[in-house]
Design an enzyme around this catalytic site. Structure first.
Site, mmCIF file in Angstrom:
data_model
loop_
_atom_site.group_PDB
_atom_site.id
_atom_site.type_symbol
_atom_site.label_atom_id
_atom_site.label_comp_id
_atom_site.label_asym_id
_atom_site.label_seq_id
_atom_site.Cartn_x
_atom_site.Cartn_y
_atom_site.Cartn_z
ATOM 1 N N LYS A 1 61.622 47.380 19.761
ATOM 2 C CA LYS A 1 60.398 47.256 20.562
ATOM 3 C C LYS A 1 60.421 46.059 21.510
ATOM 4 C CE LYS A 1 57.284 50.079 17.856
ATOM 5 N NZ LYS A 1 56.114 50.148 16.948
ATOM 6 N N ARG B 1 60.522 51.504 9.545
ATOM 7 C CA ARG B 1 60.785 52.638 10.435
ATOM 8 C C ARG B 1 61.757 52.160 11.507
ATOM 9 N NH1 ARG B 1 58.858 54.313 15.323
ATOM 10 N NH2 ARG B 1 58.667 56.545 15.696
HETATM 11 C C1 YH5 Z 1 55.166 52.276 14.403
HETATM 12 O O1 YH5 Z 1 55.327 51.065 14.616
HETATM 13 N N1 YH5 Z 1 56.012 53.239 16.598
HETATM 14 S S1 YH5 Z 1 56.597 55.052 18.566
HETATM 15 C C2 YH5 Z 1 59.066 51.274 22.432
HETATM 16 C C3 YH5 Z 1 60.394 50.896 22.253
HETATM 17 C C4 YH5 Z 1 61.045 51.198 21.089
HETATM 18 C C5 YH5 Z 1 60.401 51.905 20.114
HETATM 19 C C6 YH5 Z 1 60.473 49.639 24.269
HETATM 20 N N2 YH5 Z 1 55.604 55.355 16.073
HETATM 21 C C7 YH5 Z 1 55.479 53.285 15.347
HETATM 22 O O2 YH5 Z 1 58.999 53.306 18.168
HETATM 23 N N3 YH5 Z 1 54.736 54.992 13.827
HETATM 24 C C8 YH5 Z 1 56.049 54.515 17.019
HETATM 25 O O3 YH5 Z 1 61.120 50.223 23.196
HETATM 26 C C9 YH5 Z 1 55.254 54.607 15.015
HETATM 27 N N4 YH5 Z 1 54.644 52.702 13.214
HETATM 28 C C10 YH5 Z 1 54.437 54.025 12.948
HETATM 29 N N5 YH5 Z 1 53.918 54.351 11.753
HETATM 30 C C11 YH5 Z 1 57.037 53.561 19.447
HETATM 31 C C12 YH5 Z 1 58.421 53.092 19.218
HETATM 32 C C13 YH5 Z 1 59.083 52.322 20.291
HETATM 33 C C14 YH5 Z 1 58.414 51.981 21.453
#
Ligand code: YH5
Length: 274
Positions: A220, A254
């Protein structure tokens, strides 16, 4: 502590790793629907081989600024993948806030709902309550379209905790037992870097809510902000963040990079159990 995920009873004495499976055409150099389907299936099998304890299947990007996906499109993306994974020996979580997608995914074999909207949509609570599925209740401020514009809290840890406590109460009141509930502070969902750091520093405090905590920081922006690295170069930061979350009481992490995270957590487990 145990999490009841349909027929799966997940022992949370040791931390568990949830592997992320995106079924969004923009995640692949897409040559059509079959390509994203078979890439997702292959990726899921690889994550299991890498040591994933559960899989999180998502058909709608919830990244900041991402567009919403229609219900039928989301179903068309995720259902073939869930059906194609029938028979794997790890629980499948469906990453959705839409009750119709929850119901169809649970019918198709998913045993957990991962809802970034914490079952606030009309019909979401009954969709889960009617089954034996587990649910992850996540906090966010605003919508994926707007959430990073101006995150604002007086006391982020307190406000996120109060929200999650209310959502646990709503779920329990509808018959979803505590043994089926996981909570998540929602790193990056309507939070500045300072908010995310405060939540990680005080992640332990969420254990007071008496249900397991899930943490999702993998790749993230908060990690990019700290390291100066692009999203494709955040592996080390992601593994470090997962370790620190587990040290602060997270029971499930996750992650995209299952193999590396599993290895890192083995070191922590050896230290804790040796
Ligand atoms: C979460 O924290 N996050 S989707 C931006 C990125 C990399 C990854 C800029 N679903 C979560 O993973 N469900 C998502 O790079 C989730 N907890 C739970 N329970 C966002 C994501 C991501 C966004």
């Amino acid at each position: 502590m145990q999490l009841h995920c349909g027929a799966f009873k997940i022992d949370l004495t040791r931390p568990k790793v949830m592997g992320i499976v995106n079924v969004t055409p923009d995640s692949f150099s897409d040559g059509g629907r079959y390509d994203s389907f078979s890439s997702a299936i292959d990726h899921a099998h690889q994550l299991i081989a890498d040591g994933a304890d559960m899989l999180d299947i998502g058909g709608e990007s919830t990244r900041p600024g991402a567009a919403e996906v229609g219900e039928q499109e989301e179903l068309d993306r995720v259902l073939p993948v869930i059906e194609g994974l029938r028979g794997i020996n790890v629980p499948i979580s469906i990453d959705t806030w839409k009750p119709a997608v929850m119901r169809a995914a649970l019918r198709a074999g998913a045993t957990m709902v991962n809802d970034v909207n914490a079952l606030q949509a009309e019909g979401a609570i009954p969709a889960v309550a009617a089954t034996g599925a587990a649910v992850c209740l996540m906090h966010k401020q605003g919508t994926p379209q707007s959430m990073q514009q101006r995150p604002d809290y007086d006391d982020v840890v307190r406000e996120v905790s109060d929200f999650l406590q209310q959502r646990i109460a709503a779920a329990v009141a509808a018959g979803i037992g505590q043994e089926r509930i996981v909570i998540d502070p929602g790193f990056g969902f309507g939070k500045t870097l300072a908010h995310n750091i405060a939540l990680l520093r005080e992640l332990d405090s969420f254990s007071a809510l008496a249900v397991p905590v899930l943490a999702g920081m993998s790749r993230k922006s908060m990690l990019g902000a700290i390291t100066g690295r692009d999203v494709s170069d955040r592996l080390a930061a992601s593994v470090a963040a997962a370790m620190l979350a587990v040290q602060r009481g997270a029971s499930i992490v996750r992650v995209h990079d299952v193999r590396e995270t599993v290895d890192a957590l083995k070191i922590l487990n050896a230290l804790n159990e040796g």
